[in-house]
Write an enzyme that holds these catalytic residues in place. Structure first.
Site, PDB file in Angstrom:
ATOM      1  N   GLY A   1       0.824  -1.200   0.000  1.00 37.77           N
ATOM      2  CA  GLY A   1       0.000   0.000   0.000  1.00 37.77           C
ATOM      3  C   GLY A   1       0.856   1.246   0.000  1.00 37.77           C
ATOM      4  O   GLY A   1       2.088   1.198  -0.158  1.00 37.77           O
ATOM      5  N   ALA A   2       0.207   2.371   0.168  1.00 35.65           N
ATOM      6  CA  ALA A   2       0.924   3.644   0.119  1.00 35.65           C
ATOM      7  C   ALA A   2       1.803   3.837   1.338  1.00 35.65           C
ATOM      8  O   ALA A   2       2.880   4.435   1.249  1.00 35.65           O
ATOM      9  CB  ALA A   2      -0.077   4.798  -0.002  1.00 35.65           C
TER      10      ALA A   2
ATOM     11  N   ASP B   1       3.553  -2.353   3.782  1.00 34.98           N
ATOM     12  CA  ASP B   1       3.293  -3.642   3.167  1.00 34.98           C
ATOM     13  C   ASP B   1       2.657  -4.582   4.177  1.00 34.98           C
ATOM     14  O   ASP B   1       2.856  -4.439   5.386  1.00 34.98           O
ATOM     15  CB  ASP B   1       4.590  -4.266   2.639  1.00 34.98           C
ATOM     16  CG  ASP B   1       5.277  -3.381   1.610  1.00 34.98           C
ATOM     17  OD1 ASP B   1       4.555  -2.662   0.889  1.00 34.98           O
ATOM     18  OD2 ASP B   1       6.529  -3.393   1.535  1.00 34.98           O
TER      19      ASP B   1
ATOM     20  N   ASP C   1     -13.000   5.952   5.605  1.00 35.18           N
ATOM     21  CA  ASP C   1     -12.392   5.359   4.406  1.00 35.18           C
ATOM     22  C   ASP C   1     -12.994   3.989   4.175  1.00 35.18           C
ATOM     23  O   ASP C   1     -12.299   3.001   3.959  1.00 35.18           O
ATOM     24  CB  ASP C   1     -10.879   5.272   4.573  1.00 35.18           C
ATOM     25  CG  ASP C   1     -10.176   4.978   3.242  1.00 35.18           C
ATOM     26  OD1 ASP C   1     -10.809   5.187   2.190  1.00 35.18           O
ATOM     27  OD2 ASP C   1      -9.006   4.548   3.276  1.00 35.18           O
TER      28      ASP C   1
END
Length: 1555
Positions: free
Chosen positions: A995-996, A999, A1156
């Site tokens: 991901g941003a 991991d 989110d």
């Protein structure tokens, strides 16, 4: 006659009138002093104590204690009184002196005392008197000593010793209270009494102790109370109460005093008049002298204290003045010997002086006496202002002393004050009252206000006449006789003392004069010696005036406790001397010398007329931390002596702050002591530092000149050889100047105080010594031994102002120098005959004419606790600080001085504790201009659970230091948070996703390590696995057949698979990243819900941030929906939607907003419809608390045109699932998650991503704001569609809460279950009655959903197409073509039909346009298993199919009795725009917030109330009952998914808990 040098010290009596404690050295036989206490101790004769009530009845300690009973083992509270030899206990402290004690514990030498632990009692100690052993010792002593002889020692020095001995014996036996002059009678009485009471006077034990073996068990209230009692009891046991030992000890102390007085007189240190250096001439005693003192014990109170918290302590002064403190005498003796060694070392130097006379700055009319009368021609000759010629050795010493008239006090200046001198005054004959104390008075505006407090300084006012006089302007002038002891010493002889009265003293500006001046000649000195002048450089331009300036007539309140002395603060007390005799008398007060304090009596000598009284002011100033007793002597000339006592106990911390704040580096031990004080007393940090900086800026932190320990000799060659001289008791840089011919030996005596600062200030400690005339000149000794003016910097002017009294005009008293004397070397050529010694301070002292600009930097606070923005809990207390929480604080820095100040922060612990916390101050350095102020902002982030107490330093102008204390106690993010050592406890394996921010890895952790991090609640089994076994998820995730090497894992037991989210390593993470990580860990550690992913623990170390969570094998929901091989029936869709709603409702019940919510953040636990949990909510790094949301939390609009764009940082979430209000930048609420939930509902129906035809996110945002929503499938259930449309309504107020959503979905699941039950029951009936292999489906009427059946008119036309070969049902599935006349027609969800008979053709209602028949065929196998009784619904999409129809295929497995339904939809619906409006009724609830996360309230809106839903349930139940009697019933299928293609793929067991 009193012998020379004898000091008489007698204990004061307890009489209220007459001579209070007077010792009369007369020729008569008056023995009243010995008989005053005869009648006081008659009641104590049987208490095994001495008859001296003043000592034996002294109460050492009192208080409440809990005692265990003797016979009955119960505990009772008693009032205990500890005296010497006894420990008594009473019922209460009320009038206990006059009541009989409940019990007495006799304390003997064999009494044992120890701490014990007794059951549930705390702070216990046991007292074992050991009476039997003590009685045996008494009996043995009585046998060895049959007769006790009274002691013949006496303190009194009277002419009739027989009477004294007789009276003393009478006191011991309590038999004679009369003072008889017949010695024979007294002797007879004594002998009889001694014989009769022999056993009673043996070792102060008149009786045997009781024969008891009892051990007293006593419990204190606190551990400190217990320690205090044990200490005091031990003191009472160790004290010797016998009369013999008292007299012996008194005589021993008297011999000590005599030894100090008479021994080593030649080497005694010249100082103030004291017991050590005075010489008492032969006096004729006068029996008419009678003196009364108002008090002889002094408790000093601060005159200008700005720190009241330091002023008082609990300390008691010694009561018995006769017993002089033994340790104090030893200390004085050691100091005397040490100073004698220093003097002898100085005297060993050969100082061959030239000619010239030396005189002191006081300009006294003294000529220096050359004792040897050796006429030694010097290098040159000269004369001083008084025409005292030097050279030739013809200088004879003459002293002129003024005659002292009765009741006349010679005026002088207080050594600790700067009051002007006044002429002699005559005191009034009227006795004066005792001056009041401890009264707050206002200041007169003379610069004495505290710079930090608006209130006036608390002072000790005195009545004006108590100090002798009032000036014409009403100001009180404190005067005293300046008694100067001048001793001319040679190697063989000692001259007698002379008393000089100096009436023309004009002190130098800023320098406070002292009284003692010494002129000393060395061997070979040509005509004159140097000058020794001891000064007290308490230099302060803004120091408070030492004279009291306000008349107070009220009496003050005396504090009960001993006041504490603060260093460099003047303290005062006073007492009265009353002449009640028949003649006038002269007096002098002798105070001891000590380098750590200065004690002055003003006046120190004088004459008091008959019937008059004189108030004497006592001034004390301490320079270091000391705890001692001071004994001074009031000597009545021709009369008696009194001992004056005062207790000094100074504050031990202010000297440390004075040194440290001035820039000195403290030793490690003292540095830790100062820091410990700041940490334990945070409320005093600001006050004590402000006080220290005020003293430093005022120049009052200089150690006085007489504080000298070390000797450093520096030889400087100067022009001329003046008289030899030296200075005793110098300060930081003081010289003892001896002069030889052209060679000056300068000896520096100092204790090493502030040498570093002196060097930095160059001439800050400059000393100038002026030698004699002839060869003598100005000896200018700097610290650097350098006479270069360029090294003096800004202090040259100050030194010149203080030291340039030697002009070419030979004027000693010239204080105002017109010549600045910028070149100090030129002063060495002046032939001044006067000797001058002065000192300048370390801190720059402002000139009176042109003051030097100074910066005064102040801070608003010295403690940063970072709780300014912390929230408060329900009780009102501030919530504790959490780790990884961004803490902020600020303080104000200002400069109120007249010059700019540069500042810089220093972090002593930086680099050592970077792994514990991160601290930043903005700005870290800069300049504060005069009159300027600004804020210093501080940010702190703590990485571990710890308590931080660190010191940082603010350095001002590279010389002042402000200490700032940072104190923060950080707790873990949440009590549920567990710290995991990722390197030791977890073994990482393959990466599951990225991901941003980090991991996702799959890891293994041992069962033992996991149990330490999982609470009991987590392991309760409420969270079961997807297999439906009901076991703990930890057991279900046990990789028994895993290929991973289990030996690589630290720990024992089975290994558990966990998911590890490891953030990208960053050396210097930004505050935003720290807060995101902190937020996710904090939120995860709070949760415990089956629909929320389990949190195992976290690693919060820098560069190794990670979160360990439950491993969910199904992966995220987006990947599952995109996998075409997975079959997701409608029932599973409803259950997954219910799990998501429950998880979000749980978050909202805790006040947490996810913000989110999307399909990648939902983890699939199981795809089984029978599992308890199917979906878990994950990824909480964007969560925020609802209570933290405010209108100012968001950046509204940037105002850039018509687009009303919002800052990127103000929006949380992903664009495809983002609510319109979030896009607009409005305030967050629970309805944001509701909108995202609606998009997820659409994903589960369509198995697509929303807005896939739009390429850019910005375009998606614009379309969403315009009302665009994803297209609703035509085949979707109406209730499901209505709920979805309500949830994505454009107005957040119209969206339902999750408790309502949960209720709606639960009703859908119940309705679907009822439908399945009906289908099962119907087809069981068909199987019993129907023998054919196929069944023609007939049209039946649908009672439940009549509005959506208009599209099914032509379903009966397809009956002929239902013929299929059932023999190949295991390999192929028949196609059932359904021709639809309407493009919007589709297959609806499972719904129940009405009961009809077999073969019935149904009824069509043309008027209503409703087809009451069944839409699609149902195929029944030979063994009457209904194909639609499926457990797995496989939906595939055929993109190449015709759009005008749909095909339905079945796969049947007869052996496994399982069947599947394949739906091939050829219909492709077009997208349409949705403006957010809906005519359908929405379901809302009145209760917005649900307090219980698992108990949901039903909807109560008028559109769809709970009663209506309950009525619907009754109708469904009645339909089931009516259908029970029929033979056949039919259902129709409406598949709920379209465009599904058939493909083969493997099950992807990935856990993608990332974005």
């Amino acid at each position: 006659m009193t012998s020379v040098g004898t000091t008489l010290i007698v204990k004061p009596a307890n009489n209220s009138g007459g001579s209070d404690g007077n010792i009369k050295n007369n020729n008569n036989n008056n023995n009243n002093n010995n008989n005053n206490n005869n009648n006081n101790n008659n009641s104590n004769s049987g208490n095994n104590s001495n008859n001296n009530s003043f000592i034996d009845d002294q109460v050492l300690h009192t208080g409440y204690l809990t005692k265990q009973g003797g016979r009955i083992q119960n505990w009772k509270i008693r009032w205990f009184v500890l005296k010497r030899g006894t420990l008594s206990y009473y019922l209460s402290p009320i009038n206990w002196e006059y009541t009989k004690p409940r019990g007495v514990i006799y304390l003997t030498k064999k009494t044992e005392l120890k701490e014990v632990d007794h059951r549930n009692r705390r702070h216990c100690f046991a007292v074992n008197p050991n009476y039997i052993s003590e009685n045996q010792s008494i009996i043995q002593q009585q046998q060895n000593q049959p007769i006790l002889r009274s002691s013949s020692d006496s303190v009194n020095n009277n002419n009739n010793n027989n009477n004294n001995n007789n009276n003393n014996n009478n006191n011991n036996n309590n038999n004679n209270n009369n003072n008889n002059n017949n010695n024979n009678n007294n002797n007879n009485n004594n002998n009889n009494n001694n014989n009769n009471n022999n056993n009673n006077n043996n070792n102060n034990n008149s009786k045997l102790y009781p024969n008891s073996t009892r051990i007293y068990l006593i419990s204190a209230q606190t551990v400190f109370d217990k320690s205090k009692w044990i200490e005091m009891i031990k003191l009472a046991i160790s004290s010797d109460n016998s009369q013999d030992s008292k007299l012996k000890r008194a005589n021993h102390q008297l011999e000590k005093v005599k030894d100090l007085v008479f021994s080593n007189r030649k080497g005694s240190i010249p100082t103030f008049p004291s017991l050590l250096n005075r010489t008492i001439a032969t006096e004729s005693l006068n029996d008419l002298i009678k003196v009364h003192l108002s008090k002889k014990r002094f408790y000093f109170y601060h005159d200008n204290l700005t720190l009241p918290a330091l002023s008082y302590i609990d300390s008691e002064s010694p009561v018995n003045l006769q017993e002089i403190h033994h340790q104090h005498l030893i200390l004085l003796q050691q100091q005397k010997e040490e100073l004698n060694k220093k003097l002898k070392k100085i005297q060993q130097q050969n100082n061959i002086g030239g000619g010239g006379s030396g005189s002191n700055i006081a300009n006294s009319a003294n000529k220096i006496n050359n004792k040897n009368n050796d006429k030694i021609n010097g290098v040159g000759s000269g004369e001083d202002k008084n025409n005292n010629k030097g050279g030739g050795g013809d200088n004879n010493s003459q002293s002129s002393s003024s005659s002292v008239s009765p009741t006349t006090v010679s005026p002088s200046v207080s050594p600790l004050s700067s009051s002007p001198t006044k002429p002699p005054i005559i005191l009034s004959k009227k006795p004066l009252p005792t001056p009041p104390r401890n009264i707050s008075t206002s200041d007169n505006g003379s610069g004495t206000d505290s710079p930090f407090y608006n209130s006036a300084i608390t002072r000790l006012p005195l009545i004006s006449t108590s100090v002798g006089m009032v000036g014409p302007n009403g100001m009180v002038n404190i005067t005293s006789m300046n008694t100067t002891t001048t001793t001319t010493t040679t190697t063989t002889t000692t001259a007698p003392t002379t008393t000089n009265t100096n009436t023309n003293i004009k002190p130098l500006p800023g320098i406070q004069q002292n009284k003692l001046q010494l002129i000393q000649n060395k061997d070979g000195g040509g005509g004159g010696g140097g000058v020794l002048k001891r000064t007290n450089p308490l230099l302060s331009t803004s120091a408070p005036s030492m004279a009291y300036n306000q008349l107070v007539a009220n009496s003050g309140i005396i504090h009960k406790h001993q006041p504490k002395i603060v260093v460099f603060h003047l303290v005062r007390d006073s007492f009265q001397i009353s002449n009640i005799g028949g003649c006038s008398f002269n007096f002098e007060i002798l105070s001891p010398f000590d380098p750590n304090f200065t004690l002055n009596f003003i006046p120190s000598s004088g004459t008091i007329q008959k019937g008059d009284s004189l108030t004497v002011l006592v001034e004390l100033m301490a320079y270091n931390h000391i705890e001692t007793d001071i004994y001074s002597t009031l000597h009545i000339i021709g009369g008696m002596e009194f001992t004056l006592f005062c207790r000094i106990e100074t504050d031990p911390y202010l000297p440390l702050f004075l040194k440290s704040c001035a820039g000195s580096v403290l030793p490690l031990e003292k540095q830790m002591k100062m820091e410990s004080f700041m940490k334990k007393n945070p409320t005093m940090v600001k006050s004590i530092q402000e006080l220290a900086h005020t003293l430093i800026l005022d120049g009052r932190n200089i150690i006085p000149l007489h504080l000298s320990n070390n000797i450093n000799i520096n030889n400087n060659n100067n022009n001329g050889g003046g008289g030899s001289g030296y200075n005793i008791g110098g300060g930081s840089n003081n010289s003892i100047g001896g002069s030889g011919s052209n060679n000056n030996s300068n000896v520096n005596i100092s204790n090493g105080w502030n040498i570093e600062n002196s060097n930095r200030r160059n001439s800050g400690g400059c000393l100038n010594l002026v030698g004699g005339s002839g060869g003598g000149g100005l000896i200018n000794n700097n610290i650097n031994n350098n006479n270069n003016n360029n090294n003096n910097n800004n202090n040259n002017n100050n030194n010149n102002n203080n030291n340039n009294n030697n002009n070419n005009n030979n004027n000693n008293n010239n204080n105002n120098n017109n010549n600045n004397n910028n070149n100090n070397n030129n002063n060495n050529n002046n032939n001044n005959g006067s000797g001058l010694l002065s000192s300048s301070p370390l801190i720059t002292i402002s000139n009176q004419n042109t003051p030097t600009p100074q910066a005064r930097v102040k801070l608003s606070k010295y403690i940063l606790n970072f709780q300014r923005n912390q929230k408060k809990n329900s009780v009102g207390d501030v919530e504790s600080v959490k780790i990884y929480q961004l803490l902020t604080d600020k303080f104000l820095i200002s400069n109120s001085g007249s010059a700019d100040a540069s500042f810089q922060f220093h972090f002593p612990s930086r680099g050592k504790k970077n792994d514990l916390f991160s601290l930043s101050l903005v700005p870290t350095n800069g300049t504060v201009s005069k009159g300027e102020w600004f804020y210093i902002k501080s940010t702190l982030t703590v990485f571990v659970e710890t308590e931080i107490s660190e010191m940082i330093q603010l350095i001002i102008n590279q010389r002042e230091v402000h200490h700032i204390l940072i104190t923060v106690k950080c707790e873990n993010i949440h009590p549920g948070n567990k710290e995991i050592d990722l390197e030791k406890e977890v073994v990482l394996h393959e990466r599951l996703g990225t991901g941003a921010t980090g991991d996702i890895y799959r890891g293994l952790i041992s069962q033992d390590n996991l149990n330490r991090h999982i609470s009991n609640q987590d392991s309760s089994g409420s969270n079961s696995s997807g297999s439906g076994s009901g076991h703990n998820w930890l057991i279900a995730r046990n990789p028994s057949n895993d290929i991973i090497n289990k030996d690589a894992i630290i720990g024992s037991g089975p290994q558990i698979i966990v998911a590890v989210k490891k953030l990208h390593p960053l050396a210097d993470p930004s505050p935003e990243m720290i807060q995101d990580f902190y937020n996710e860990v904090r939120v995860l550690s709070m949760f415990n819900h089956p629909n929320v992913v389990k949190y195992v623990g976290g690693c919060t170390k820098i560069a190794n941030w990670s979160i360990v969570m439950e491993y969910v094998p199904g992966g995220n929901l987006m990947d599952v929906l995109a996998n075409p091989v997975l079959v997701i029936p409608y029932k599973l869709v409803l259950r997954m939607a219910l799990d998501i709603a429950k998880g979000l409702h749980y978050l909202h019940s805790l006040g947490i907003l996810h913000l989110d919510m999307k399909s990648p953040n939902l983890l699939v636990s199981s795809l089984s419809t029978s599992a308890k949990v199917n979906i878990k909510v994950a990824d909480f790094n964007t969560c925020i608390n609802r209570s933290r949301i405010t209108a100012g939390f968001f950046n509204r609009h940037t105002g850039s045109g018509d687009n009303n764009k919002v800052e990127k940082d103000s929006k949380k979430g992903t664009t495809l699932w983002m609510a319109p209000e979030v896009i607009r930048g409005a305030m967050y609420s629970e309805k944001c998650d509701v909108y995202s939930f609606a998009i997820i509902m659409w994903e589960m129906v369509t198995r697509k991503l929303p807005y896939s035809h739009i390429a850019f996110n910005c375009e998606v945002e614009d379309q969403v704001l315009k009302g665009l929503r994803p297209p609703i499938p035509m085949h979707c259930n109406k209730n499901y569609t209505d709920l979805m449309e309500q949830c994505w309504d454009d107005d957040p107020e119209n969206r339902p809460y999750f408790d309502t959503i949960i209720h709606s979905i639960s009703k859908m699941i119940e309705s679907n279950d009822i439908t399945e039950q009906k289908a099962k029951a119907s087809f069981k009936g068909l199987r019993r009655t129907q023998s054919n292999s196929t069944l023609n489906l007939l049209q039946v009427q649908n009672n439940n959903n009549n509005s959506n059946n208009n599209n099914n008119n032509n379903n009966n036309n397809n009956n002929n197409n239902s013929n299929s070969n059932l023999n190949n049902c295991n390999n192929s599935s028949p196609n059932l073509g359904t021709n639809s006349a309407n493009n919007d027609s589709g297959v609806s969800v499972l719904q129940t039909c009405s009961d009809i008979g077999v073969g019935s053709t149904g009824t069509n209602s043309g008027t209503s346009g409703t087809n009451s028949g069944f839409d699609s065929p149902v195929i029944v196998t030979k063994d009457y298993h209904l194909i639609s009784n499926l457990q797995k619904l496989d939906l595939h999409s055929n993109d190449g199919s015709d759009t005008n129809g749909s095909q339905i295929g079945f796969k049947s497995d007869i052996n496994s009795k399982k069947s599947s339904l394949e739906v091939h939809s050829k219909h492709k619906s077009k997208r349409f725009s949705y403006d957010g409006g809906s005519s359908r009724a929405s379901i809302n609830t009145l209760n917005n917030d649900s307090n219980l996360p698992f108990k949901f309230s039903p909807p109560s809106t008028p559109q769809s109330s709970f009663l209506q839903l309950k009525k619907l349930d009754k109708e469904l139940k009645s339909n089931l009952e009516s259908n029970a009697g029929t033979k056949h019933s039919f259902i129709r299928y409406k598949p709920s998914f379209t465009n599904v293609t058939s493909a083969k793929s493997k099950l992807n067991l990935n856990n993608n808990n990332n974005n």
